[in-house]
Design an enzyme around this catalytic site. Structure first.
Site, PDB file in Angstrom:
ATOM      1  N   GLU A 253     106.154  30.734  43.855  1.00 14.93           N
ATOM      2  CA  GLU A 253     106.836  31.189  45.069  1.00 14.93           C
ATOM      3  C   GLU A 253     108.016  30.303  45.466  1.00 14.93           C
ATOM      4  O   GLU A 253     109.041  30.809  45.930  1.00 14.93           O
ATOM      5  CB  GLU A 253     105.840  31.281  46.229  1.00 14.93           C
TER       6      GLU A 253
ATOM      7  N   HIS B 191      93.223  32.823  52.528  1.00 12.57           N
ATOM      8  CA  HIS B 191      93.853  34.119  52.262  1.00 12.57           C
ATOM      9  C   HIS B 191      93.775  35.032  53.471  1.00 12.57           C
ATOM     10  O   HIS B 191      93.974  36.239  53.337  1.00 12.57           O
ATOM     11  CB  HIS B 191      93.182  34.807  51.069  1.00 12.57           C
TER      12      HIS B 191
END
Length: 326
Positions: free
Chosen positions: A60, A129
């Site tokens: 990322e 998450h």
């Protein structure tokens, strides 16, 4: 009008804009060959080719930086994160480069870029998450933050975000990609920064956004059986925030409940509460009630997760509290 899924609305918005403007491209993990982790880019590789629909490594920081650099050089990238939890690896590029480049260059560089993907919890995915980070990004000048709750809004707002000349954080939900809703056959765009009154009412204002607003609708239906009329405002855009719609509603109902799927400290709900007490204090007939998740990391246990998340029952209790009803 026609009925489509949330994931199809996202795909249509991106595809329509890419047909109009060749400088737009999509980049992220599994967006091309796999048609997107949530199938939100289904068919786009076949239509636009591998130069405009780009699969990336699990990196990322790297591909976020590439997108920022390309935006400074005339492209209009759409960056998909498999979840915004993963964007934390590349958040330096978002906060210190994308959000600040226009100001730091005296307006010489715009950064027209959309960072999109799911936010908040999506079942038993564990603490790392399940984070809702809207308030993190909304705290940053230079970023716009959009969190749609319906299929119609998702498509119209994403098209506006892609056309915007500044960086936009566009936050979806893994639990909403299968949602269905109606959209027009023709093109439409919803301007950023405009809230929507999803349900008109007279007794209390409920402000929310994203998938958790569904709990407000459930609660409003239950409360209507007891003769309590709830007005539900969907922010749609967290920053810039449509304060005037909120204030106008509160001046009518005189009571406010804010529902948010995020931790309570320094939340979006806290910002709304401050603005209302500053600008509409004399119109309030009860203290503002804020409903958030518990102030802990998200639990994995389904029993604990159910308690951790806000729900319709919490909304009913909060509404009755501001109405001084038991």
């Amino acid at each position: 009008m026609r009925t489509i899924q949330f994931r199809e609305a996202i795909c249509e918005a991106m595809s329509e804009e890419m047909r109009h403007d060749e400088s737009i491209y999509l980049m992220g993990e599994e967006v091309a060959e796999y048609n997107g982790a949530y199938k939100a880019s289904k068919g786009m590789l076949a239509e636009f080719g591998e130069k405009r629909v780009i699969d990336t490594p699990i990196a990322e920081l790297g591909f976020t930086g590439i997108a920022v650099g390309s935006a400074m050089n005339g492209c209009r990238p759409i960056v998909e994160y498999m979840t915004f939890n993963f964007c934390l690896v590349g958040i330096d590029q978002i906060i210190n480069n994308a959000a600040k480049m226009r100001q730091m260059t005296g307006g010489q560089f715009n950064v027209p870029i959309v960072f999109r993907g799911p936010t908040a919890s999506a079942g038993q995915l564990g603490a790392t998450h399940s984070q809702a980070l809207e308030n993190w990004f909304a705290n940053t000048p230079g970023l716009k933050v959009v969190v749609p709750s319906t299929v119609y809004d998702a498509k119209g707002l994403l098209k506006a975000a892609i056309r915007d000349n500044d960086p936009v954080i566009f936050m979806e939900s893994e639990q909403m990609y299968g949602d269905k809703g109606e959209v027009p056959d023709g093109e439409y765009v919803i301007p950023l920064g405009v809230a929507d009154i999803k349900r008109e009412g007279t007794d209390v204002t409920i402000v929310s956004f994203g998938k958790i607003i569904k709990e407000a609708h459930i609660a409003a239906d239950e409360l209507a059986k007891e003769g309590i009329s709830c007005e539900i405002i969907d922010l749609r855009t967290v920053r810039p925030m449509d304060y005037e719609t909120i204030l106008t509603s509160v001046k009518k109902t005189n009571r406010l409940v804010v529902l948010e799927e995020a931790w309570p400290f320094a939340s979006v709900a806290s910002e709304i509460t401050y603005i209302v007490q500053e600008r509409a204090f004399d119109f309030l007939d009860a203290p503002i009630q804020r409903i958030t998740t518990a102030d802990t990391p998200a639990p994995y246990s389904p029993v604990l997760l159910k308690e951790w998340l806000p729900n319709a029952g919490d909304v009913v209790k909060a509404v009755k509290k501001v109405l001084y009803k038991k």
